[in-house]
Design a protein around this motif. Structure first.
Motif, PDB file in Angstrom:
ATOM      1  N   ARG A 313       4.000  -3.799   5.677  1.00  0.00           N
ATOM      2  CA  ARG A 313       5.166  -3.609   5.316  1.00  0.00           C
ATOM      3  C   ARG A 313       5.194  -3.909   3.681  1.00  0.00           C
ATOM      4  O   ARG A 313       4.918  -4.682   3.272  1.00  0.00           O
ATOM      5  CB  ARG A 313       6.384  -4.390   6.071  1.00  0.00           C
ATOM      6  CG  ARG A 313       7.763  -3.672   5.603  1.00  0.00           C
ATOM      7  CD  ARG A 313       8.737  -4.517   6.403  1.00  0.00           C
ATOM      8  NE  ARG A 313       8.572  -4.499   7.812  1.00  0.00           N
ATOM      9  CZ  ARG A 313       9.049  -3.267   8.465  1.00  0.00           C
ATOM     10  NH1 ARG A 313       9.491  -2.294   7.731  1.00  0.00           N
ATOM     11  NH2 ARG A 313       8.932  -3.242   9.853  1.00  0.00           N
ATOM     12  N   THR A 314       5.777  -2.768   2.998  1.00  0.00           N
ATOM     13  CA  THR A 314       5.883  -2.850   1.706  1.00  0.00           C
ATOM     14  C   THR A 314       7.034  -3.719   1.164  1.00  0.00           C
ATOM     15  O   THR A 314       8.082  -3.892   1.409  1.00  0.00           O
ATOM     16  CB  THR A 314       6.415  -1.521   1.001  1.00  0.00           C
ATOM     17  OG1 THR A 314       5.617  -0.440   1.195  1.00  0.00           O
ATOM     18  CG2 THR A 314       6.275  -1.507  -0.731  1.00  0.00           C
ATOM     19  N   VAL A 367      -0.431   4.773  -3.525  1.00  0.00           N
ATOM     20  CA  VAL A 367      -0.326   5.591  -2.263  1.00  0.00           C
ATOM     21  C   VAL A 367       1.165   5.601  -1.874  1.00  0.00           C
ATOM     22  O   VAL A 367       1.982   6.545  -1.640  1.00  0.00           O
ATOM     23  CB  VAL A 367      -1.099   4.951  -1.144  1.00  0.00           C
ATOM     24  CG1 VAL A 367      -0.759   5.584   0.052  1.00  0.00           C
ATOM     25  CG2 VAL A 367      -2.736   5.393  -1.350  1.00  0.00           C
ATOM     26  N   MET A 368       1.919   4.281  -2.121  1.00  0.00           N
ATOM     27  CA  MET A 368       3.229   3.950  -1.612  1.00  0.00           C
ATOM     28  C   MET A 368       4.216   4.714  -2.708  1.00  0.00           C
ATOM     29  O   MET A 368       5.069   5.409  -2.149  1.00  0.00           O
ATOM     30  CB  MET A 368       3.409   2.516  -1.722  1.00  0.00           C
ATOM     31  CG  MET A 368       4.697   2.227  -0.882  1.00  0.00           C
ATOM     32  SD  MET A 368       4.543   2.623   0.789  1.00  0.00           S
ATOM     33  CE  MET A 368       6.332   3.084   1.306  1.00  0.00           C
ATOM     34  N   LYS A 369       3.675   4.963  -3.710  1.00  0.00           N
ATOM     35  CA  LYS A 369       4.584   5.760  -4.928  1.00  0.00           C
ATOM     36  C   LYS A 369       4.494   6.896  -4.684  1.00  0.00           C
ATOM     37  O   LYS A 369       5.595   7.799  -4.890  1.00  0.00           O
ATOM     38  CB  LYS A 369       4.286   5.107  -6.433  1.00  0.00           C
ATOM     39  CG  LYS A 369       4.555   3.514  -6.585  1.00  0.00           C
ATOM     40  CD  LYS A 369       3.988   3.392  -7.942  1.00  0.00           C
ATOM     41  CE  LYS A 369       4.465   1.712  -8.355  1.00  0.00           C
ATOM     42  NZ  LYS A 369       3.873   1.563  -9.677  1.00  0.00           N
ATOM     43  N   SER A 395       0.637   6.503   3.798  1.00  0.00           N
ATOM     44  CA  SER A 395       1.844   6.030   3.713  1.00  0.00           C
ATOM     45  C   SER A 395       2.840   6.454   4.765  1.00  0.00           C
ATOM     46  O   SER A 395       2.590   7.788   5.325  1.00  0.00           O
ATOM     47  CB  SER A 395       2.751   6.149   2.241  1.00  0.00           C
ATOM     48  OG  SER A 395       2.946   7.627   2.462  1.00  0.00           O
ATOM     49  N   GLN A 396       3.678   5.764   5.482  1.00  0.00           N
ATOM     50  CA  GLN A 396       4.687   6.164   6.778  1.00  0.00           C
ATOM     51  C   GLN A 396       6.065   5.695   6.268  1.00  0.00           C
ATOM     52  O   GLN A 396       6.400   4.285   6.622  1.00  0.00           O
ATOM     53  CB  GLN A 396       4.262   5.928   7.835  1.00  0.00           C
ATOM     54  CG  GLN A 396       4.944   6.363   9.265  1.00  0.00           C
ATOM     55  CD  GLN A 396       4.893   7.935   9.123  1.00  0.00           C
ATOM     56  OE1 GLN A 396       3.972   8.560   9.125  1.00  0.00           O
ATOM     57  NE2 GLN A 396       6.133   8.510   9.190  1.00  0.00           N
ATOM     58  N   GLY A 397       6.626   6.098   5.560  1.00  0.00           N
ATOM     59  CA  GLY A 397       8.122   5.362   5.275  1.00  0.00           C
ATOM     60  C   GLY A 397       7.862   4.276   4.364  1.00  0.00           C
ATOM     61  O   GLY A 397       7.229   4.400   3.532  1.00  0.00           O
ATOM     62  N   LEU A 400       2.686   1.104   4.985  1.00  0.00           N
ATOM     63  CA  LEU A 400       1.311   1.483   4.953  1.00  0.00           C
ATOM     64  C   LEU A 400       0.347   1.374   6.192  1.00  0.00           C
ATOM     65  O   LEU A 400       0.167   0.297   6.648  1.00  0.00           O
ATOM     66  CB  LEU A 400       0.673   0.844   3.807  1.00  0.00           C
ATOM     67  CG  LEU A 400       1.222   1.315   2.267  1.00  0.00           C
ATOM     68  CD1 LEU A 400       0.283   0.370   1.309  1.00  0.00           C
ATOM     69  CD2 LEU A 400       0.698   2.680   2.018  1.00  0.00           C
ATOM     70  N   ILE A 401      -0.308   2.285   6.662  1.00  0.00           N
ATOM     71  CA  ILE A 401      -1.214   2.369   7.571  1.00  0.00           C
ATOM     72  C   ILE A 401      -2.807   2.453   6.984  1.00  0.00           C
ATOM     73  O   ILE A 401      -3.145   3.353   6.336  1.00  0.00           O
ATOM     74  CB  ILE A 401      -1.356   3.389   8.644  1.00  0.00           C
ATOM     75  CG1 ILE A 401       0.148   3.272   8.942  1.00  0.00           C
ATOM     76  CG2 ILE A 401      -2.178   3.335   9.562  1.00  0.00           C
ATOM     77  CD1 ILE A 401       0.580   4.337  10.092  1.00  0.00           C
ATOM     78  N   ALA A 402      -3.667   1.303   6.971  1.00  0.00           N
ATOM     79  CA  ALA A 402      -4.993   1.305   6.407  1.00  0.00           C
ATOM     80  C   ALA A 402      -5.947   1.203   7.522  1.00  0.00           C
ATOM     81  O   ALA A 402      -5.897   0.498   8.575  1.00  0.00           O
ATOM     82  CB  ALA A 402      -4.956   0.315   5.282  1.00  0.00           C
TER      83      ALA A 402
END
Length: 777
Positions: A313-314, A367-369, A395-397, A400-402
């Motif tokens: 979660r960011t 990636v998030m941006k 990213s998903q909302g 982040l899925i890594a």
């Protein structure tokens, strides 16, 4: 139209009254179906039964109903009228007025409208009759029209719904089998695709109309129970109809009124809507199942995959900038990598200082941006890890899925594979053989590493992509069947099996050279299907020529010794025969010389021929290379027959020649004449003198010129035939067995195949196949 109006329409048919008559004429039309030959009534409606008092009697085979009900003066006239219906075109309707006898004995005049009935499943010709009182017929064309009041007629004519009045037709057992259209309104032809129906029956219009319609209307006519129903008319363009049917008239009537409209569009729309609803429900359930399955599958993958997976979660600071990522879900593989601590609930920067050093934290923020996925291979040099990893981040909302995959082993294998490929490429480039891969799916040459014979145009560029069928003409005709068998063996073999064959390939100027071909399976689709096989091709022509020269040298060394011995032994007898012939000719009286002159010439020619043969025998002991040039086989045969003419004449042999020519073959004329002369001489020695027949046939076949030399001699036994071409084997008491062995050797040098067919006491046939050459080349 209301039901009250329908009821009024039903009762309006009863308005035609005859006061207080004891037996009034029928106000319903009289309706009959009559057999055209025996005039037996097959069906009549109750109106006539009740009026004439013949109810049920007409079913009897022995009763002539017409005599009972038709006025005697009209009886024969009416029969003639029925008979005339079959004349002319046989389709027109004919009218006639006749008198019918009522139940009380009175007579009334009826107008009959008769025509041929154009439908009958039994194959009999029937007549369809309708009759009305003559007075009614004079005022209107049909009595049916008179039975509907003008008020309701105007209403029916203006309706959008279709309307028709039909008269039911039953068979002798009372089963409804057809119905006659008596009246329709204008909307009838607009609602359904039936035109010009008035006065015709449904079976005449549509012979295979569904049985349901006849049963339904027949029941209405008998029971006076109206019916409303919807039904699909399969034989009328699959139209859906909404119908209301009721009996038209009193209990004696067998007429039915039908009011209907076409609801096909509504039905189809409803069906589409129902199907769409079913499909929507089906898709909804399917999506629900898929969602449940995908959720379960994702959980299974998350728990069982070999990839290390983490969900972050960011975390943002007060200014809205990304400051870290928190682990909210990890799988077992990732936990094993963090052997010292459990990262769940902690942040990325707290647990992954190494990742921060190589810039991975910045990549996660990017990636998030941007929403753009990150997928790269990264080298780690950390104790406990195997150097190379593939990292994927999406990213998903605000999540982040890594995923992290250890690819060290694959990297090492890729490097090893590259080395292996490079080694094989070098091996292919330096191989002395030409490597060819044939693709059986596309039926062409898929790969070739280098030229086969560049001097003759067999280059890599020319052969690559060539269809397999186009390669066949380059293969020697004698080898093509062997090549097909070679391919069949490869396709049936195991992956490790290797097969070899030697074949000849065509070069310029009718020249052939020998090639060695080795083949094995290269790629399979499955256990029963081969997609590709590989061939290793090498030119071995020089090797074959060397082997052939060695064999010929050895063979002719032996033959030389034999030839010199034979020549020495033959020279003296031949010389003695020649000298004796000259002396004998000189000593004969002049009176006998003229009669014997021909035989002395034969002795002289034969002596010369034998001397020439001895010389040829000595020459043949020294091997001369065969030189093949284009020759006419028919011309060669003619020359041979000329040389053997004395022998043939003395033996009284008949020669049958079945050829015209020219027949072009590649031949060394001198050697071929020696071989064929040997066969003809043998044939002349095998036949009985003055009874012998030698037949010579030449036939132009697809690939060969076939020469057949046949005799009617003593024939050969099986053992003799099998050893016929062996060296020093002979069937003659005084022979040495060199001739036919030499014949075979000469024919082999001509690339010709020889076959022998023989039967004791019937004769022998030599069949020789010469490769054909073009007429112009």
């Amino acid at each position: 139209m209301t039901n009250d109006k329908f009821d009024a329409l039903q009762t309006s048919d009863m308005s035609y009254q005859f006061g207080s008559q004891i037996n009034p004429p029928p106000h319903h039309p009289v309706f009959l179906v009559v057999h055209s030959t025996d005039k037996k009534i097959r069906y009549l409606n109750p109106a006539l039964e009740n009026y004439c008092g013949i109810s049920g009697i007409w079913l009897s085979d022995n009763v002539d109903i017409y005599k009972k009900i038709i006025h005697p003066e009209d009886y024969s006239i009416y029969l003639e009228h029925l008979k005339s219906l079959g004349q002319g075109s046989g389709k027109e309707e004919k009218h006639i007025s006749i008198r019918l006898k009522a139940r009380g004995g009175s007579w009334a005049s009826f107008c009959f409208r008769d025509r041929l009935y154009n439908w009958n499943p039994d194959g009999e010709q029937l007549i369809l009759s309708q009759a009305s009182l003559s007075d009614d017929f004079e005022t209107t064309e049909t009595s049916t029209q008179n039975s509907i009041s003008n008020e309701y007629r105007h209403l029916l004519q203006s309706l959008d719904e279709a309307f028709c009045i039909i008269e039911m037709i039953y068979d002798e057992s009372g089963k409804p089998v057809d119905y006659l259209f008596q009246e329709i309104n204008p909307a009838f032809e607009k609602q359904i695709d039936l035109k010009d129906v008035t006065g015709k029956t449904m079976r005449e219009l549509i012979p295979d109309h569904e049985e349901h319609w006849f049963q339904t209307y027949g029941k209405v006519a008998l029971t006076d129970e109206p019916i409303r129903f919807q039904y699909k008319a399969g034989k009328i363009d699959n139209s859906w109809l909404d119908l209301y049917a009721f009996r038209f008239g009193d209990h004696n009537s067998r007429r039915v009124a039908v009011l209907f409209h076409n609801i096909t569009d509504q039905k189809l729309a409803k069906e589409k809507m129902e199907l769409a609803q079913i499909e929507l429900e089906k898709n909804a359930k399917k999506r629900q199942r898929q969602l449940e399955e995908n959720t379960a599958l994702l959980q299974t993958v998350f728990d069982t995959t070999n990839l290390a997976i983490a969900v972050f979660r960011t975390l943002y600071d007060r200014e809205g900038e990304i400051k870290d990522f928190k682990y909210i879900k990890v799988n077992k593989v990732l936990l094993e990598m963090y052997s010292d601590e459990n990262p769940l609930g902690k942040t990325y920067l707290e647990t992954s200082t190494h990742g921060f050093k190589v810039g991975l934290f910045d990549e996660l923020k990017e990636v998030m941006k941007t929403g753009k996925a990150f997928d790269e291979e990264i080298y780690f040099n950390k104790k406990g890890y195997n150097n190379w990893f593939r990292i994927t981040v999406r990213s998903q909302g605000d999540l982040l899925i890594a995923s992290l995959e250890d690819i060290t082993e694959r990297k090492l294998k890729d490097q090893e594979l590259k080395e292996t490929i490079r080694f094989k490429q070098e091996l292919v480039r330096t191989s002395p053989e030409t490597i060819v891969i044939l693709n059986l799916k596309d039926q062409n040459v898929r790969y070739i590493n280098k030229d086969i014979y560049p001097e003759e145009g067999l280059t890599k560029e020319r052969i690559l992509g060539t269809p397999i069928a186009d390669i066949i003409p380059y293969i020697h005709p004698r080898d093509r069947e062997r090549v097909l068998e070679f391919q069949r063996k490869i396709l049936k073999s195991d992956d490790d099996d290797i097969h070899d064959i030697e074949i000849r390939l065509s070069l310029k100027g009718n020249r052939w050279e020998w090639f060695s071909v080795r083949g094995k399976i290269f790629h399979r689709r499955d256990a029963n299907w081969v997609d590709e096989y590989v061939l290793l091709i090498r030119n071995i022509n020089q090797q074959k020529e060397t082997q052939k020269a060695l064999i010929n040298a050895e063979k002719f060394s032996i033959m030389g010794e034999v030839a010199r011995t034979l020549a020495h032994e033959l020279r003296n007898p031949i010389t003695s025969i020649g000298m004796a012939s000259e002396v004998l000719e000189k000593k004969l009286p002049d009176s006998e010389k003229e009669a014997s002159q021909k035989y002395f010439r034969i002795l002289e020619n034969s002596t010369k021929t034998l001397n020439d043969m001895v010389s040829n025998l000595l020459n043949s002991s020294n091997y001369n290379k065969t030189v093949l040039v284009r020759q006419d086989l028919a011309e060669i045969i003619e020359n041979i027959l000329e040389k053997a003419s004395d022998r043939i004449y003395l033996a009284g042999i008949e020669v049958n020649k079945n050829y015209k020519g020219p027949y072009y073959v590649l031949a060394d004329r001198e050697k071929l004449e020696i071989a064929l002369l040997n066969i003809i001489v043998n044939a002349s020695e095998a036949v009985v003198p003055d009874e012998g027949i030698i037949s010579i046939d030449i036939n132009d076949q697809d690939k060969d010129i076939l020469l057949c030399i046949s005799d009617n001699g003593h024939g050969l036994e099986k053992e003799q035939k099998e050893r016929l071409f062996d060296a020093f084997y002979t069937t003659k008491k005084t022979g040495v067995g060199v001739g036919l062995n030499s014949v075979k050797s000469i024919l082999e040098e001509h690339d010709s195949r020889i076959e022998v067919c023989s039967e004791l006491n019937k004769g022998t046939t030599f069949r020789i196949y010469f490769p054909k050459v073009n007429q112009g080349g």
